[in-house]
Design an enzyme around this catalytic site. Sequence first.
Site, mmCIF file in Angstrom:
data_model
loop_
_atom_site.group_PDB
_atom_site.id
_atom_site.type_symbol
_atom_site.label_atom_id
_atom_site.label_comp_id
_atom_site.label_asym_id
_atom_site.label_seq_id
_atom_site.Cartn_x
_atom_site.Cartn_y
_atom_site.Cartn_z
ATOM 1 N N ASP A 38 0.727 -1.241 -0.105
ATOM 2 C CA ASP A 38 -0.044 0.016 -0.081
ATOM 3 C C ASP A 38 0.691 1.265 -0.032
ATOM 4 O OD1 ASP A 38 0.583 -0.322 2.869
ATOM 5 O OD2 ASP A 38 -1.324 0.067 3.313
ATOM 6 N N GLY A 124 -2.715 -5.754 18.537
ATOM 7 C CA GLY A 124 -1.491 -6.456 18.334
ATOM 8 C C GLY A 124 -1.819 -7.821 17.466
ATOM 9 N N SER A 128 -5.717 -5.255 12.539
ATOM 10 C CA SER A 128 -5.976 -3.893 12.444
ATOM 11 C C SER A 128 -6.931 -3.149 13.400
ATOM 12 C CB SER A 128 -6.634 -3.404 11.021
ATOM 13 O OG SER A 128 -6.202 -2.044 10.621
ATOM 14 N N SER A 129 -6.666 -3.391 14.659
ATOM 15 C CA SER A 129 -7.676 -2.836 15.778
ATOM 16 C C SER A 129 -7.356 -1.235 15.831
ATOM 17 C CB SER A 129 -6.873 -3.391 17.175
ATOM 18 O OG SER A 129 -5.678 -3.127 17.433
ATOM 19 N N ASP A 170 -5.552 -0.120 5.864
ATOM 20 C CA ASP A 170 -6.497 -0.435 7.068
ATOM 21 C C ASP A 170 -7.365 0.620 7.177
ATOM 22 O OD1 ASP A 170 -4.466 -2.407 7.155
ATOM 23 O OD2 ASP A 170 -3.422 -1.458 8.986
HETATM 24 C C1 GLA Z 1 0.147 -2.316 8.333
HETATM 25 C C2 GLA Z 1 -0.012 -0.925 7.886
HETATM 26 C C3 GLA Z 1 -0.824 -1.101 6.460
HETATM 27 C C4 GLA Z 1 0.030 -2.085 5.614
HETATM 28 C C5 GLA Z 1 0.515 -3.338 6.276
HETATM 29 C C6 GLA Z 1 1.427 -4.352 5.557
HETATM 30 O O1 GLA Z 1 -1.148 -3.103 8.566
HETATM 31 O O2 GLA Z 1 -1.063 -0.340 8.639
HETATM 32 O O3 GLA Z 1 -0.841 0.208 5.893
HETATM 33 O O4 GLA Z 1 1.220 -1.330 5.191
HETATM 34 O O5 GLA Z 1 0.918 -3.182 7.278
HETATM 35 O O6 GLA Z 1 0.530 -4.883 4.245
#
Ligand code: GLA
Length: 375
Positions: A38, A124, A128-129, A170
């Site tokens: 990303d 953790g 994506s909390s 995320d």
């Molecule tokens: C974390 C970051 C994302 C992305 C991922 C790896 O989740 O927040 O933006 O870079 O790592 O794909």
Amino acid sequence: MAGASALVEQFARRYPASGTPRVWRAPGRVNLIGEHTDYNLGLVLPMAINLACRVAAAPSNDGFLRAFSQQLGAGSQWRIGDIPHASPAGDWTDRVVGIAWELFRRGFDVRGANLLIDSDVPLGSGLSSSAALGVSLALALGGPREPLELAQLARAAEMDFVGVPCGIMDQFIAASGREGAAVLLDCRSLDSRVVTLPSGIAIVTANSMVKHQLGDSAYRTRVEECAAASRTLGIRSLRDAELAKLGALDGILLKRARHVVTENDRVERFVEASEAGNIAQMGRLMNESHASLRDDYEVSCEELDFLAETARHVEGVYGARMVGGGFGGSTVNLARADAVGRLEDALKTKYRDAFGRTPEVHVCIASAGASEIFP
Ligand code: GLA
């Protein structure tokens, strides 16, 4: 975790002088493929999941912003006028202040509020909390309703206030998730489209229950290495790199760039395979993605390698890979729906024997993006 009406009752107990709150929800995510692409303006294929953060909010009418986290059993408060000059404290409250700070920066009229936060996205876990928290807070504090603008605001808070140099994936999927589908996002054009998955499959995450300290600094280093590789190649970002033309790079920069270029290609092929119902090919691409993240990008760890490898030996599992930033967190597994029980048993038993911890296994249901859920 409390549903919306239970959260409203808890809110009334914590803030007895406040009026009835409104409640917003934003989901966590699993990324099917397209890892560490990303921030290189590449392709990602995340799916919002049925684990989410909920924020109950009502005006405080006394010039204070207050936040209490049910998950952490801790809270804090700030004078609203102090927020534009605030600096990060280095803990979870940075996400609250950061969103308010970013709203101020973009000219929103931020008023004092009482907030009660509850989430079942494990911290953790690589699910994506943080983005679920940031996006639900942005809605609760009167931020933009348009999903892309909402995602960009929450990402800016994460980058510029909290200080994490993340990409947009995320926050994008927390704001724009679709029920029953994954979403393909082009991080350069920000064009997206819904990708329906074949029927009869399950997307299963396994949380390694570890988060190695190295993770944060390594993430930053990878972002810098990719920028260095782009400079050497004379391009804006690794999205514009081609495999055959990486010859100007060597050593670590070559490995990093090779991961990004091949991973973008894998996302395209995964989408094609998914739309053709070719589940075996989807699984192979996930396995290749893991190998590339482990060997070229060097963001896996022994726990994640073990979980992915264990899953691949279970009958009815097509593929497995680490998900998110790496150095701990979760793996994502693609399995036949009838193999889920077997997969869960194998992961729990073998991982516990090897590492002395039981992984949390979650069967993901593709969910909608952020919205108001009460009243
Ligand atoms: C974390 C970051 C994302 C992305 C991922 C790896 O989740 O927040 O933006 O870079 O790592 O794909």
